[in-house]
Design a protein around this motif. Structure first.
Motif, mmCIF file in Angstrom:
data_model
loop_
_atom_site.group_PDB
_atom_site.id
_atom_site.type_symbol
_atom_site.label_atom_id
_atom_site.label_comp_id
_atom_site.label_asym_id
_atom_site.label_seq_id
_atom_site.Cartn_x
_atom_site.Cartn_y
_atom_site.Cartn_z
ATOM 1 N N ARG A 1 -1.044 -2.909 -9.987
ATOM 2 C CA ARG A 1 -1.591 -1.545 -10.106
ATOM 3 C C ARG A 1 -1.479 -0.942 -8.933
ATOM 4 N N GLU A 2 -2.904 -1.496 -8.171
ATOM 5 C CA GLU A 2 -3.621 -0.600 -6.987
ATOM 6 C C GLU A 2 -2.074 -0.577 -6.508
ATOM 7 N N TRP B 1 0.024 1.856 -6.159
ATOM 8 C CA TRP B 1 -0.133 3.056 -5.611
ATOM 9 C C TRP B 1 -0.186 2.953 -4.444
ATOM 10 N N ASN B 2 -0.814 2.308 -3.873
ATOM 11 C CA ASN B 2 -1.467 1.829 -2.625
ATOM 12 C C ASN B 2 -0.728 1.437 -2.364
#
Lengths: 425, 122
Positions: free
Chosen positions: A81-82, A85-86
């Motif tokens: 997920r991290e 997002w980035n």
């Protein structure tokens, strides 16, 4: 996998806390110390799921593997997920993904113990502030919540949260490796680890406030962690065994230090049958083990003092000359005014209260003790024994002013009452 | 001798999974032990017929021909169903009385008690 039908409460005491802490160590071992927070978060979530599932089905046969697997899945999700997002952020290393996706059945006790010991060297890194070290150890190595740590240290949750944030940040900044120090540094780093464990134990051993249970648990946790140190080939030094002996021989007498109403008791008032004989036995064995090889540390001597108290069948049978001799040795090592103060008790028991007062007067760095309530309480006790009631009351009043805990103030108030009753006779 | 006719009641467990501020590991273990002891006790008495937790993953399928698949409400939601029990008792009153002894109310959450409908066999 369930053990339905077994009696409830089959999970050992503190099982959630300890298993959770093991998984935090293992995750950090694989993902790096900069992911410590992530490891803590996913383990908290894994424990929550365990609580929900095991409530219905009982504890599975391999609960550690269950928790590890769930935590790994959650960590993998979080990392992916991290990354989504980035996108600029570097990808998850392939080895991390592989490990997080693997099964966790093959985790052994040795692996967990190894990881825990290495995490101990991270938490007790000399670059971290001492109060951060103990808070972080309780959070990650022992699985305490911030509220529980705050209760143990008699401070606010906000203060503990701050310490933890700062500690994790420092670990990231320093990019601390998840490893045992190399041989040249190992000895001094081990000294630091043992000293912090000693502080942790003392924090629990200090006169207990309202949160008595939490404080006893601090002692138990310190014992559990130092036991791990004594079991690892790289760290099982005589001084580690001596520290374990010292903790066991003092913790064995912890329950007898207060009466049922929670009042502090003096040595001669304690019920010695309440001492934990199994713990004393283990402590004596440890001390014997520590004494092989001839290396002598302050822990050896403190453990010997505790052992001498444990050996006395009642207070009057205490071998005070031996204790005084040990304090002389300890003072030569520590040079600490607190050691000198405690030595004065042995002096007074052998040579009388006046000699005790003289011993206190002769302490070189006496000014350091002026803020210590025990110092004034001791002067009060010696004065009272000499029949100098007025002086005793003055000292006790000063002690009451400096005492932080209600239980200590109550103890001193009882001594003042005794003095006043003696004057009226 | 004829037994009291037995019906099946289902307890749907809602919420109670997440607390404000979060439970400590020690509190979670205490809660698990309490709830498990309750279920275990009823199982031994033969009252509990089934007890199953549900995993937090969920999908909602709806729409014409099941064309809409969504994630549904979050696992942390108060309405999320965390599991179910089935008990064998004669009446709704008995079922409710058993539900009231459930220790999970100390931690928030609620139980919905429903009778499982029986098919007429004749």
């Amino acid at each position: 996998m369930s053990r339905h039908g077994d009696s409830a409460g089959e999970a050992a005491d503190h099982f959630f806390r300890h298993e959770g802490a093991k998984v935090v160590a293992t995750l950090t071992a694989h993902l790096g110390t900069h992911r410590l927070q992530l490891a803590e978060d996913v383990v908290q979530e894994a424990l929550l799921r365990a609580m929900q599932t095991w409530s219905y089905r009982g504890v599975p046969n391999n609960p550690a593997a269950w928790l590890t697997q769930v935590a790994k899945n959650l960590a993998l999700n979080a990392l992916q997920r991290e990354q989504r997002w980035n996108e600029k952020q570097e990808g998850i290393a392939a080895e991390h993904t592989r490990w997080l996706s693997s099964t966790s059945e093959d985790m052994t006790h040795e692996t967990f113990a190894d990881d825990t010991l290495r995490l101990m060297f991270v938490c007790f890194h000399p670059e971290l502030a001492p109060e951060s070290q103990t808070a972080l150890a309780l959070r990650t190595l022992c699985g305490f919540s911030t509220a529980e740590i705050a209760a143990a240290f008699l401070t606010s949750e906000a203060a503990i949260t701050k310490r933890l944030v700062r500690a994790r940040q420092r670990i990231r900044e320093l990019a601390l490796p998840f490893a045992m120090p190399d041989t040249p540094a190992l000895s001094s780093r081990l000294d630091g680890v043992l000293h912090t464990l000693y502080l942790l134990f003392n924090e629990g051993y200090k006169a207990s406030a309202g949160e008595r249970l939490v404080r006893e648990e601090l002692c138990q946790e310190a014992i559990r962690l130092v036991t791990l140190v004594t079991q690892h080939p790289a760290t099982q030094e005589p001084r580690a065994h001596a520290l374990l002996a010292l903790m066991l021989l003092n913790a064995a007498r912890l329950a007898a230090r207060t009466d049922d109403a929670g009042n502090l008791l003096r040595l001669h008032e304690q019920d010695r049958t309440a001492w934990n004989q199994a713990m004393i036995h283990r402590g004596v064995l440890c001390l014997r083990h520590a004494s092989q090889g001839g290396a002598l540390s302050g822990y050896h001597i403190e453990a010997s003092i505790a052992a001498t108290h444990c050996m006395a069948s009642d207070a009057s049978a205490t071998d005070w000359p031996r204790i005084l001799h040990l304090y002389d040795q300890l003072l030569a090592i520590t040079g600490s005014p607190v050691t000198a103060m405690n030595r004065a008790v042995a002096v007074a028991r052998i040579h009388g209260a006046q000699a005790g007062l003289d011993a206190l007067d002769n302490i070189r760095q006496r000014s350091v003790l002026e803020g210590n309530h025990l110092y004034h309480a001791m002067r009060g006790t010696f004065s009272a024994e000499l029949g100098q009631t007025a002086a005793a009351v003055t000292h006790f009043r000063q002690a009451a002013k400096l005492a932080l805990l209600p239980i200590e103030r109550d103890f001193i108030a009882r001594r003042i009452e005794e003095c006043e009753a003696a004057t009226k006779l | 001798m004829k037994n009291t006719p037995t019906n099946q009641y289902m307890f749907l467990v809602q919420g109670g999974a997440c607390q404000d501020g979060g439970l400590s590991a020690e509190q979670m273990q205490a809660k698990m032990t309490e709830v498990y002891a309750w279920i275990d006790g009823l199982t031994r008495k033969g009252v509990m017929s089934a007890a199953q937790p549900l995993t937090p993953e969920r999908k909602i399928v709806s729409g014409k021909n099941g064309s809409i698949v969504s994630d549904g409400i979050a696992a942390e939601s108060k309405e999320a169903i965390g599991g179910f029990f089935i008990v064998n008792v004669a009446t709704m009153d008995e079922a409710v009385n058993i539900a009231r002894t459930c220790p999970m109310f100390n931690y928030g959450g609620q139980l919905e008690v429903r009778q499982i409908a029986e098919l007429q066999r004749d």
